[in-house]
Design a protein around this motif. Sequence first.
Motif, mmCIF file in Angstrom:
data_model
loop_
_atom_site.group_PDB
_atom_site.id
_atom_site.type_symbol
_atom_site.label_atom_id
_atom_site.label_comp_id
_atom_site.label_asym_id
_atom_site.label_seq_id
_atom_site.Cartn_x
_atom_site.Cartn_y
_atom_site.Cartn_z
ATOM 1 N N GLY A 234 0.825 -1.201 0.000
ATOM 2 C CA GLY A 234 0.000 0.000 0.000
ATOM 3 C C GLY A 234 0.858 1.250 0.000
ATOM 4 N N ALA A 235 0.473 2.224 0.804
ATOM 5 C CA ALA A 235 1.218 3.485 0.868
ATOM 6 C C ALA A 235 0.998 4.129 2.228
ATOM 7 N N VAL A 236 1.959 4.952 2.608
ATOM 8 C CA VAL A 236 1.877 5.672 3.878
ATOM 9 C C VAL A 236 2.049 7.157 3.580
ATOM 10 N N LEU A 237 1.050 7.939 3.982
ATOM 11 C CA LEU A 237 1.088 9.386 3.812
ATOM 12 C C LEU A 237 1.457 10.034 5.138
ATOM 13 N N VAL A 238 2.493 10.858 5.113
ATOM 14 C CA VAL A 238 2.938 11.554 6.313
ATOM 15 C C VAL A 238 2.860 13.053 6.064
ATOM 16 N N THR A 239 2.187 13.762 6.968
ATOM 17 C CA THR A 239 2.173 15.221 6.953
ATOM 18 C C THR A 239 2.703 15.686 8.306
ATOM 19 N N THR A 240 2.734 16.986 8.513
ATOM 20 C CA THR A 240 3.291 17.490 9.759
ATOM 21 C C THR A 240 2.492 17.068 10.982
ATOM 22 N N ASP A 241 1.207 16.764 10.808
ATOM 23 C CA ASP A 241 0.399 16.437 11.980
ATOM 24 C C ASP A 241 -0.411 15.152 11.837
ATOM 25 N N ASP A 242 -0.119 14.341 10.818
ATOM 26 C CA ASP A 242 -0.946 13.148 10.634
ATOM 27 C C ASP A 242 -0.164 12.081 9.875
ATOM 28 N N VAL A 243 -0.556 10.832 10.082
ATOM 29 C CA VAL A 243 -0.052 9.705 9.311
ATOM 30 C C VAL A 243 -1.262 8.896 8.870
ATOM 31 N N VAL A 244 -1.348 8.613 7.575
ATOM 32 C CA VAL A 244 -2.476 7.870 7.038
ATOM 33 C C VAL A 244 -1.946 6.701 6.223
ATOM 34 N N ARG A 245 -2.467 5.515 6.509
ATOM 35 C CA ARG A 245 -2.032 4.317 5.795
ATOM 36 C C ARG A 245 -3.119 3.878 4.814
#
Length: 328
Positions: A234-245
Amino acid sequence: MKQTEPGSAAPGVIVVGSITADITTFSERLPEPGETLLGTAVTLALGGKGANQAVAAALAGANSFLVGCVGTDLFSSLVLTGLTGYGVDITEVRDVNDSTGVAHIRVDASGENDIVIVPMANSHLGAEQVDAAFVSLAGRASVLLTQLEVPASVTMHAIRAGSAAGLTVLLDPAPATALDPGIWPFVDIVTPNETEARILTGIAVVDETSAEEAGRWFCDRGVRSALITLASVGAVLVTTDDVVRFPAFPVTAVDTTAAGDAFAGYLGAALADGLSLADAIRRAMAAGALTVTRRGASPSLPSRSDVEELLADHSSASSLTPLQHSHN
């Protein structure tokens, strides 16, 4: 991140990148050094990360503008005819006194590949051409797609110029190479795979946890969103305040060539069309998944209807929404 409002002017995507003629050979396995194998098939088609992403964006329904260079040889007509056939605007593609770029791709029975690219005409793309294209295309696009198959200095110039012009800037850092650390604050979304993330960050990406660590490396340096792609995981999205898989779409891989380009092109088109980043990622992942089920580069890129059908077939909450949120 800048975002186009749904219902606004026709969505447009500018792609600054490479154009190649792709010669792809297929065999049961890849040869060992010094070994000769009999293959099972060969194809000759339009390719190059820039061209593939422009085609994918056009197939996704965006107005797709490609900025690049081709030579004056027989391959130039092949690639230009291919681009226009897919609906890509080639007004900003220039002829140069060189050969059109070529990629030699080898694919084994499992769908894995290796690629040797000879840039040739792609090496002639310069900052002046990029600047002229941005002037010509002003107001016609809201998203910029970039990669690293053209001179890195030109890609860096395009990223800075695109950011200054108010475009949402995406960087597909392939083939991965060391970059000016000052470039990251100008990048809205970076989309490395495991290998590219390791080369750029020094972090071995082997699972979702290490992908999150690599994503934070980018965000700590100014990138707004780091999306680490993990193939079948899959993929992992990282932002300054969140992580979404995000979970992957289960498919059987035939040829992984251009899967990342399908992902980038559909992601850019979806963002230009006003979709949220999460929805755009799901659409892009569906496009990438379909691409690996077909042979070739541009010929394997899926239509918008095929992508929508796959999304509809996996419309359960587990596939349309992220697997997990981690707030920090």
